[in-house]
Each structure stands twice: as structure tokens, then as C-alpha cells.
Design an enzyme around this catalytic site. Structure first.
Site, PDB file in Angstrom:
ATOM      1  N   CYS A   1     -20.713  -1.878  -4.096  1.00  0.00           N
ATOM      2  CA  CYS A   1     -21.622  -3.024  -4.185  1.00  0.00           C
ATOM      3  C   CYS A   1     -22.299  -3.019  -5.562  1.00  0.00           C
ATOM      4  O   CYS A   1     -22.198  -2.073  -6.313  1.00  0.00           O
ATOM      5  CB  CYS A   1     -22.695  -2.906  -3.121  1.00  0.00           C
ATOM      6  SG  CYS A   1     -22.021  -2.646  -1.479  1.00  0.00           S
TER       7      CYS A   1
ATOM      8  N   ASN B   1     -26.092   0.868  -2.116  1.00  0.00           N
ATOM      9  CA  ASN B   1     -24.653   0.957  -2.433  1.00  0.00           C
ATOM     10  C   ASN B   1     -24.224   2.358  -2.032  1.00  0.00           C
ATOM     11  O   ASN B   1     -24.771   3.344  -2.502  1.00  0.00           O
ATOM     12  CB  ASN B   1     -24.427   0.725  -3.933  1.00  0.00           C
ATOM     13  CG  ASN B   1     -22.959   0.914  -4.314  1.00  0.00           C
ATOM     14  OD1 ASN B   1     -22.087   0.800  -3.452  1.00  0.00           O
ATOM     15  ND2 ASN B   1     -22.700   1.207  -5.566  1.00  0.00           N
ATOM     16  N   GLY B   2     -23.245   2.443  -1.120  1.00  0.00           N
ATOM     17  CA  GLY B   2     -22.787   3.765  -0.688  1.00  0.00           C
ATOM     18  C   GLY B   2     -22.517   3.748   0.801  1.00  0.00           C
ATOM     19  O   GLY B   2     -22.433   2.692   1.430  1.00  0.00           O
TER      20      GLY B   2
ATOM     21  N   LYS C   1     -13.743  -3.987  -7.592  1.00  0.00           N
ATOM     22  CA  LYS C   1     -13.311  -3.418  -8.858  1.00  0.00           C
ATOM     23  C   LYS C   1     -13.280  -1.897  -8.815  1.00  0.00           C
ATOM     24  O   LYS C   1     -12.427  -1.275  -9.401  1.00  0.00           O
ATOM     25  CB  LYS C   1     -14.249  -3.874  -9.997  1.00  0.00           C
ATOM     26  CG  LYS C   1     -13.825  -3.352 -11.368  1.00  0.00           C
ATOM     27  CD  LYS C   1     -12.412  -3.786 -11.725  1.00  0.00           C
ATOM     28  CE  LYS C   1     -11.915  -3.135 -12.998  1.00  0.00           C
ATOM     29  NZ  LYS C   1     -10.474  -3.347 -13.219  1.00  0.00           N
TER      30      LYS C   1
ATOM     31  N   ARG D   1     -18.035  -6.239  -8.476  1.00  0.00           N
ATOM     32  CA  ARG D   1     -18.144  -4.976  -7.715  1.00  0.00           C
ATOM     33  C   ARG D   1     -18.068  -5.230  -6.223  1.00  0.00           C
ATOM     34  O   ARG D   1     -18.021  -4.308  -5.409  1.00  0.00           O
ATOM     35  CB  ARG D   1     -19.457  -4.265  -8.053  1.00  0.00           C
ATOM     36  CG  ARG D   1     -19.596  -3.785  -9.479  1.00  0.00           C
ATOM     37  CD  ARG D   1     -20.972  -3.196  -9.757  1.00  0.00           C
ATOM     38  NE  ARG D   1     -21.202  -2.021  -8.942  1.00  0.00           N
ATOM     39  CZ  ARG D   1     -20.853  -0.774  -9.294  1.00  0.00           C
ATOM     40  NH1 ARG D   1     -20.233  -0.592 -10.440  1.00  0.00           N
ATOM     41  NH2 ARG D   1     -21.080   0.260  -8.520  1.00  0.00           N
TER      42      ARG D   1
ATOM     43  N   HIS E   1      19.956   3.586  -1.569  1.00  0.00           N
ATOM     44  CA  HIS E   1      19.620   4.407  -0.383  1.00  0.00           C
ATOM     45  C   HIS E   1      18.852   3.594   0.650  1.00  0.00           C
ATOM     46  O   HIS E   1      18.055   4.156   1.414  1.00  0.00           O
ATOM     47  CB  HIS E   1      18.819   5.630  -0.827  1.00  0.00           C
ATOM     48  CG  HIS E   1      19.561   6.487  -1.803  1.00  0.00           C
ATOM     49  ND1 HIS E   1      20.622   7.295  -1.438  1.00  0.00           N
ATOM     50  CD2 HIS E   1      19.454   6.593  -3.146  1.00  0.00           C
ATOM     51  CE1 HIS E   1      21.110   7.899  -2.511  1.00  0.00           C
ATOM     52  NE2 HIS E   1      20.421   7.495  -3.561  1.00  0.00           N
TER      53      HIS E   1
ATOM     54  N   TRP F   1     -19.861  -5.381  -0.914  1.00  0.00           N
ATOM     55  CA  TRP F   1     -18.470  -5.215  -0.490  1.00  0.00           C
ATOM     56  C   TRP F   1     -18.562  -4.454   0.826  1.00  0.00           C
ATOM     57  O   TRP F   1     -18.971  -3.286   0.848  1.00  0.00           O
ATOM     58  CB  TRP F   1     -17.666  -4.449  -1.535  1.00  0.00           C
ATOM     59  CG  TRP F   1     -16.222  -4.378  -1.206  1.00  0.00           C
ATOM     60  CD1 TRP F   1     -15.351  -5.405  -1.083  1.00  0.00           C
ATOM     61  CD2 TRP F   1     -15.455  -3.200  -0.914  1.00  0.00           C
ATOM     62  NE1 TRP F   1     -14.104  -4.956  -0.749  1.00  0.00           N
ATOM     63  CE2 TRP F   1     -14.127  -3.606  -0.644  1.00  0.00           C
ATOM     64  CE3 TRP F   1     -15.746  -1.851  -0.884  1.00  0.00           C
ATOM     65  CZ2 TRP F   1     -13.115  -2.708  -0.332  1.00  0.00           C
ATOM     66  CZ3 TRP F   1     -14.736  -0.956  -0.570  1.00  0.00           C
ATOM     67  CH2 TRP F   1     -13.448  -1.383  -0.295  1.00  0.00           C
TER      68      TRP F   1
ATOM     69  N   GLU G   1      -1.676  -7.639  -5.546  1.00  0.00           N
ATOM     70  CA  GLU G   1      -3.138  -7.616  -5.383  1.00  0.00           C
ATOM     71  C   GLU G   1      -3.789  -8.935  -5.817  1.00  0.00           C
ATOM     72  O   GLU G   1      -4.905  -9.224  -5.388  1.00  0.00           O
ATOM     73  CB  GLU G   1      -3.766  -6.430  -6.099  1.00  0.00           C
ATOM     74  CG  GLU G   1      -3.744  -6.444  -7.599  1.00  0.00           C
ATOM     75  CD  GLU G   1      -4.528  -5.262  -8.173  1.00  0.00           C
ATOM     76  OE1 GLU G   1      -5.548  -4.852  -7.613  1.00  0.00           O
ATOM     77  OE2 GLU G   1      -4.072  -4.737  -9.193  1.00  0.00           O
TER      78      GLU G   1
ATOM     79  N   GLU H   1       3.624  -0.427 -10.991  1.00  0.00           N
ATOM     80  CA  GLU H   1       2.427  -1.126 -11.475  1.00  0.00           C
ATOM     81  C   GLU H   1       2.646  -2.632 -11.482  1.00  0.00           C
ATOM     82  O   GLU H   1       1.764  -3.399 -11.084  1.00  0.00           O
ATOM     83  CB  GLU H   1       2.060  -0.613 -12.861  1.00  0.00           C
ATOM     84  CG  GLU H   1       0.898  -1.317 -13.544  1.00  0.00           C
ATOM     85  CD  GLU H   1      -0.408  -1.284 -12.760  1.00  0.00           C
ATOM     86  OE1 GLU H   1      -0.514  -0.527 -11.762  1.00  0.00           O
ATOM     87  OE2 GLU H   1      -1.321  -2.056 -13.103  1.00  0.00           O
TER      88      GLU H   1
ATOM     89  N   LYS I   1       0.308  -5.258  -9.406  1.00  0.00           N
ATOM     90  CA  LYS I   1      -0.357  -6.410 -10.032  1.00  0.00           C
ATOM     91  C   LYS I   1      -0.070  -7.675  -9.234  1.00  0.00           C
ATOM     92  O   LYS I   1      -0.947  -8.453  -8.921  1.00  0.00           O
ATOM     93  CB  LYS I   1       0.132  -6.592 -11.486  1.00  0.00           C
ATOM     94  CG  LYS I   1      -0.417  -5.602 -12.472  1.00  0.00           C
ATOM     95  CD  LYS I   1      -1.879  -5.757 -12.817  1.00  0.00           C
ATOM     96  CE  LYS I   1      -2.864  -4.984 -12.009  1.00  0.00           C
ATOM     97  NZ  LYS I   1      -2.900  -3.603 -11.828  1.00  0.00           N
TER      98      LYS I   1
HETATM   99  C1  AGP Z   1      -5.742  -1.785  -9.910  1.00  0.00           C
HETATM  100  O1  AGP Z   1      -5.429  -3.088 -10.363  1.00  0.00           O
HETATM  101  C2  AGP Z   1      -6.673  -1.804  -8.733  1.00  0.00           C
HETATM  102  N1  AGP Z   1      -7.843  -2.555  -9.013  1.00  0.00           N
HETATM  103  C3  AGP Z   1      -6.933  -0.439  -8.155  1.00  0.00           C
HETATM  104  O2  AGP Z   1      -5.700   0.092  -7.717  1.00  0.00           O
HETATM  105  C4  AGP Z   1      -7.569   0.604  -9.105  1.00  0.00           C
HETATM  106  O3  AGP Z   1      -6.654   0.984 -10.092  1.00  0.00           O
HETATM  107  C5  AGP Z   1      -7.933   1.845  -8.271  1.00  0.00           C
HETATM  108  O4  AGP Z   1      -8.886   1.474  -7.313  1.00  0.00           O
HETATM  109  C6  AGP Z   1      -8.467   2.994  -9.122  1.00  0.00           C
HETATM  110  O5  AGP Z   1      -9.645   2.589  -9.771  1.00  0.00           O
HETATM  111  P1  AGP Z   1     -10.235   3.528 -10.945  1.00  0.00           P
HETATM  112  O6  AGP Z   1      -9.214   3.544 -12.039  1.00  0.00           O
HETATM  113  O7  AGP Z   1     -11.503   2.861 -11.342  1.00  0.00           O
HETATM  114  O8  AGP Z   1     -10.449   4.886 -10.371  1.00  0.00           O
END
Ligand code: AGP
Length: 610
Positions: A2, A100-101, A605, A27, A506, A74, A490, A483, A487
């Protein structure tokens, strides 16, 4: 995860809170709320959904009110509803709290508080904290003491801010496991989860550490530990400016950050390359250099995109630094009772430096006497602070939830680490110089790829309605396949899988038909001929092939359906280039689907919860 903002001073607080929440929306954005002191009462406005929903509730921004807190959520416990939005009130609406937590023992505490007659209005774990504060306030008649004693009861993590009509000249803030900074202004103070929320007001900050409790007035603040000891923390000056967190004319932060990559790569390597020696210098690792050279194993631990960067790092370090490397999902590593020896080195890779699983993995590693290094982007983040040494990637604030420039900067720093170790082993001056020179060439090569945005957008136009995608690569570009798939899924919500290209036969090749777009990373490297065979296998089954290929490859065009060319570079650095078209492809597909690229559903994020 958050976002928290707090202000105490002489400016009207409501605009500052709302503005700060907007800068923290990345966040978490399930719901938001503010709490402020007005006419000796605490007023709370909160709403589910975007911050714009909250703004509709606020009648007058120009209220004579100068102390307040805000929160963008969040959800971890309780659906994203008005009731579950923060701030949370105590029973008498005299104390308001944002958190937050995660309160891991909230059920036990909630039962005890209910037995004492406390009424709950939400399903959240956070609400137990404000009732505990109220409980202790009755005994202590001191807000900071009540907060301190309440936090002793909490198991889990917190970053909190508290305002109260009982003591109207202060904000109380405290942290354990969730970041909080105190911004210092002229006769005013700010509290925030992250610098973007307060950067336009001040660059002077104090990073709170776990266990700190801050009693913040407009003209001074006191810091104490949970054990009630006075604490002194250094004021740090953030060398960031507000433009770095604005969109700069781009429609989305994600596109801005994709186009920032020539500059962010420059910043990641700036001052770290000694071309004349075919070597690098990483100040943050100097005091652990011998440990690095003599270590028997590096364990790279991370999550998500950062884990993909770690996979590329494994190839680099084993090939050129001749050091055994293991790559671990942090969430798995922390629970699987890893065997660590004193000369193992754990490297945590994290853009935010706050990912709970990665933070837990390094804490577990330190308990087992391993040396821990951090490769982070956010200066002063928890992982950076809890590592014994480390390297900042200097990619600048990454606001888009989908990581782009942080990924390429992580790879650049892992290449620097490879040279740093390799040149103290058998990596020759000549090849060290070659890697360093090519790192310096990358920004220009990235710019060349970015100029192909229209070509890639046309590709997105053809494929944005596909229900599935496959991404395939080999060697250094196998992690790029992973990756690229991440992308896409997500931000466009299209199911996409990354696979080692050789693995298709396989099983996954059964998925291939004329409706399945398959992206191959097929640059001219040591696996090129093999990749061509894999492309043929897929073409034989009518798969639609999109290839990311080398600019001087003139034969692949006749084999595949679509091709995006990228400049040549060293194989170990090729992921920094081959990922760029895939970032743009995912971005444009998501835009064509009309989705919220910067704040995809269900994501945040930085995942500061388990
Ligand atoms: C990547 O696009 C995502 N937002 C997510 O997988 C991110 O890489 C992951 O949560 C790790 O975050 P960090 O690099 O801040 O630890």
C-alpha cells in the site's frame, strides 16, 4: 503493498494528501482514504476503487486543516470496499490509522479486543492496531506511548501513520518491514512510503528503520525505538527530481520507462567501467571483493522479472566468472531449508527492494551465515539496507507495474559483476575490454530498436486478439522468452508461456496450430542453427512465427511470418536488446485491448506481502 502519506505543517493538508496518493497509486489502487484534523475532530473520507472516487467525497479542499494522513490500498485481508479502506478509526473516532503490511496475529488480537468490548467495522487485519492504540491510550494518556505499546503486540509487518484529536499537534509514524520515510521541510514534515509522494516538496529525508517510532511535529520530530530508547538518524538528500516521476509526455509510465532505457543503461554503468584496464569498479562491493572471488557458489534469489534477470546472470557468471551459480525463487528458497555454507554468497535482486519474499530470503540467508548482497533500484530500500553490501542499478524510479528499464539495468549490473569477478579469475583483459566497450555501445543500439515502435505496433494490431502466446528462446535468451511472456500476460491478460525452445518437442508443441502465435528469440548466436530447426518444427504445424532476429540476418525473413531485427551484440548482452521489442509488443497489445497498462488488475508495483 500500500501507499502511505502524512503531512503536518502550515499548508492546506488535503491537496497534499490527494496529490501524494496519486503519486503512490502504483503501490496499490483497490481503495484509498484520508484522515485529517479539522475543528478539533478527526475527519475521515475513504472510497473503494481509484483515487478519483475518493476525490468526489471531499467537499472542500480549502478547509483550514494542516495535519493529516492518507492511504492507497492493495488488499491483503478483506475485499476492496469502503469499510475496508484506510484510515481506520478507533471506537470513539478520536484516533485514525493507516497501515501498510500484514498483522499475522490479527485474529487472536481481534478476539481479545472484541472480548474487551471493542467494535470492529472492517474485515481488515490493520484495524486491530488502532483499537490496540486506543486501549493503551486509556492507560498511558500519551499517543506515542500508546502506539509503541500497541506495536509490541503486533506480529508481522507494518508501516503506520496515526493522527488523533486527543493530541492535535503531531503525527505518529512507525515501521517494521514496510518502508517509511520522513520528509523534512520548512516548518513542515511529511511521511511517505516512497519518495515520489513528497519529492516536489523536499529532497531532505530520513529513512525510518525497522522498530523506529517517530513522534512528528511541524517544527521537529523525535525518534524512539520500540524499546523506548532515543534514536538519531542521518538526514539524506535524495538526488531525484519531480520530472523523473512525471510521465514526460508519454501516455503511460510504462512506455516512458521503455524509452528511458538508453539513459537508464547509461546510468547503470556510469562511472563503473575502466576501459583502459578492461575492468569495472563497483564501490559497493569493494569490502566484500575477496569473499566474492573466493566464494564457492553464488545464489541469486529474486521474484518475477528480477528472477528472469537472475537467470541471465547465471549464464553470464558461470561462463565468464567461472563461479557456480544457483538461481532461486525467493518464495521457495526461504521455506525449503536451504543448505548454506559460510563461503556462499546470496545475491538478492529486487527493483523495489521491498519484496517480502526476497527480503525474507536474505534474512534466512543471514541467519545461516551466508554473505548477502543486494542488487536494488530503490535507494534506502529494506533489501538494500539489510544486505552486507550491494550495487544500486540507478535505473531511476520505475512507476509502471510491469518492470522494463529495471530489468535491463539489472542485466547491465550483472554483466559488470561478471567482469568484476571474471577479471580476477581467467577473464582476459581483451575480453573484459570487449564486454565493457559493448556495454558502452548498448544505449545507442537500444535507441535503434526503439525507432521500430511503429513496426511493432503493427504487429500488435495483428495479434492483440490472440487468446494465447508461446515465447521460445535458448541459452541467454531462454530467460528473455520467460520475461517476454510475463510482460504480455501481466498487462494484456493474454495467457502466455515462455519455454526453452528445445523443450517444445517434449509436450508443448501439441499446443501449436494456426491460431497460436509463437515468438522466437532467434538472434545469430551459438544456438542459432538449433533455433532455426525449432522454427521449422513449428512452421510444419502451421504455427504463426514472430522472430526477434539479428539485423544482418537476411535468410530468416523467408522462413518466419514476421520479424523484428535488432543490432548485433555480445551473446551475453543480447537479452538487453532482445527484450526491448517484446516490451513494446506487450505494451501495444495491452493498449489495443484498452487495458490499464500502468496499473494492471490484481497487481501492485512491489509485493510487500507474502
Ligand atoms: C514484473 O513486471 C512484475 N511487476 C513483478 O514480477 C516483479 O518483477 C516482482 O514482483 C519482483 O519485484 P522486485 O524486483 O521489486 O523485487
Amino acid at each position: 503493498m500500500c501507499g502511505i502519506i502524512g503531512y503536518i505543517g502550515e499548508k492546506k493538508v488535503i491537496p497534499i494528501l490527494i496529490n501524494g496518493l496519486k503519486r503512490l497509486e502504483y503501490r496499490g489502487y483497490d481503495s484509498s482514504g484520508i484522515g485529517y484534523l479539522m475543528k478539533k475532530k478527526v475527519i475521515v473520507n475513504k472510497a473503494a476503487g481509484k483515487i478519483s472516487n475518493l476525490e468526489k467525497l471531499i467537499s472542500d479542499y480549502d478547509e483550514d486543516t494542516f495535519i493529516g494522513i492518507g492511504h492507497t490500498r492493495w488488499s491483503t485481508h478483506g475485499a476492496p470496499t469502503n469499510e475496508n479502506a484506510h484510515p481506520h478509526f478507533d471506537g470513539g473516532a478520536r484516533i485514525a490509522l493507516v497501515h501498510n503490511g500484514i498483522v499475522e496475529n490479527y485474529r487472536t488480537l481481534k478476539t481479545k479486543l472484541k472480548d474487551l468490548g471493542y467494535q470492529f467495522t472492517s474485515e481488515t487485519d490493520s484495524e486491530v492496531i488502532v483499537h490496540l492504540i486506543s486501549y493503551f491510550y486509556e492507560k498511558e494518556k500519551s499517543l506515542v506511548e500508546a502506539v509503541r505499546l500497541a506495536l509490541h503486540e503486533i506480529e508481522g509487518t507494518y508501516g503506520i501513520c496515526v493522527v488523533s484529536s486527543l493530541e492535535q499537534d503531531k503525527i505518529i509514524a512507525a515501521r517494521k518491514g514496510s518502508p517509511l520515510i520522513v520528509g523534512i521541510g520548512e516548518n513542515e514534515h511529511f511521511v511517505a512510503s516512497d519518495a515520489p509522494a513528497i519529492l516536489e516538496y523536499t529532497n531532505n529525508v530520513v529513512f525510518l528503520e525497522d522498530g523506529d517510532v517517530a513522534e512528528i511535529y511541524k517544527d521537529h520530530f523525535n525518534l524512539k525505538s520500540l524499546a523506548n530508547q532515543q534514536i538519531k538518524r542521518e538526514v539524506e538528500v535524495l538526488d531525484l527530481d519531480i520530472s523523473t516521476i512525471e510521465k514526460g509526455g508519454f501516455p503511460h509510465f510504462m512506455l516512458k520507462e521503455i524509452f528511458e532505457q538508453p539513459e537508464s543503461i547509461q546510468n547503470s554503468i556510469r562511472g563503473r567501467i575502466v576501459l583502459s584496464a578492461g575492468n569495472v569498479k563497483l564501490g559497493g562491493l569493494e569490502h566484500v571483493l575477496d569473499d566474492l572471488i573466493n566464494s564457492k557458489r553464488l545464489i541469486l534469489t529474486a521474484c518475477g522479472t528480477s528472477w528472469h534477470a537472475a537467470l541471465v546472470g547465471e549464464y553470464m557468471l558461470e561462463q565468464y566468472a567461472e563461479i557456480p551459480v544457483e538461481v532461486e525463487y525467493a518464495s521457495e528458497f526461504r521455506y525449503r531449508n536451504p543448505i548454506l555454507n559460510r563461503n556462499d554468497i546470496v545475491v538478492a535482486i529486487s527493483q523495489s527492494g521491498e519484496t517480502a519474499d526476497t527480503l525474507a530470503a536474505i534474512r534466512e540467508s543471514k541467519k545461516r551465515n551466508a554473505t548477502v548482497l543486494g542488487v536494488c533500484n530503490v535507494v534506502g530500500s529494506s533489501i538494500a539496507r539489510e544486505s552486507q553490501a550491494g550495487v544500486y542499478i540507478h535505473a531511476g524510479p520505475e512507476i509502471g507495474v510491469a518492470s522494463t528499464k529495471a530489468f535491463t539495468s539489472q542485466l547491465a549490473v550483472l554483466a559488470l559483476l561478471t567482469v568484476l569477478i571474471g577479471r580476477r579469475k581467467n577473464l582476459s583483459f581483451g575480453y573484459g575490454e570487449k564486454i565493457c566497450q559493448e556495454l558502452l555501445n548498448l544505449p545507442k543500439k537500444i535507441s535503434q530498436i526503439l525507432q521500430k515502435q511503429n513496426e511493432i505496433e503493427e504487429l500488435a494490431q495483428q495479434f492483440y486478439q490472440a487468446p494465447n502466446f508461446l515465447y521460445l528462446g535458448r541459452g541467454y535468451n531462454f530467460p528473455v522468452a520467460l520475461e517476454g511472456a510475463l510482460k504480455l500476460k501481466e498487462i494484456s491478460y493474454i495467457h502466455a508461456e515462455g519455454y526453452p525452445a528445445a523443450e517444445m518437442k517434449h509436450g508443448p508443441i501439441a499446443l501449436v496450430d494456426e491460431n497460436m502465435p509463437i515468438v522466437f528469440i532467434a538472434t545469430k548466436d551459438s544456438t542459432y542453427e538449433k533455433i532455426l530447426s525449432n522454427i521449422e518444427e513449428v512452421k510444419a504445424r502451421k504455427g504463426k512465427v514472430i522472430a526477434i532476429a539479428s539485423e544482418d540476418d537476411n535468410s530468416i525473413d523467408s522462413i518466419v511470418d514476421h520479424v523484428i531485427k535488432v543490432p548485433n551484440t555480445l551473446e551475453m548482452l543480447s537479452p538487453i536488446l532482445t527484450i526491448i521489442p517484446l516490451q513494446l509488443l506487450a505494451y501495444h497489445i495491452a493498449v489495443k485491448k484498452g487495458l490499464n497498462v500502468d496499473q494492471p488488475r490484481n497487481l501492485a508495483k512491489s509485493v510487500t506481502v507474502e
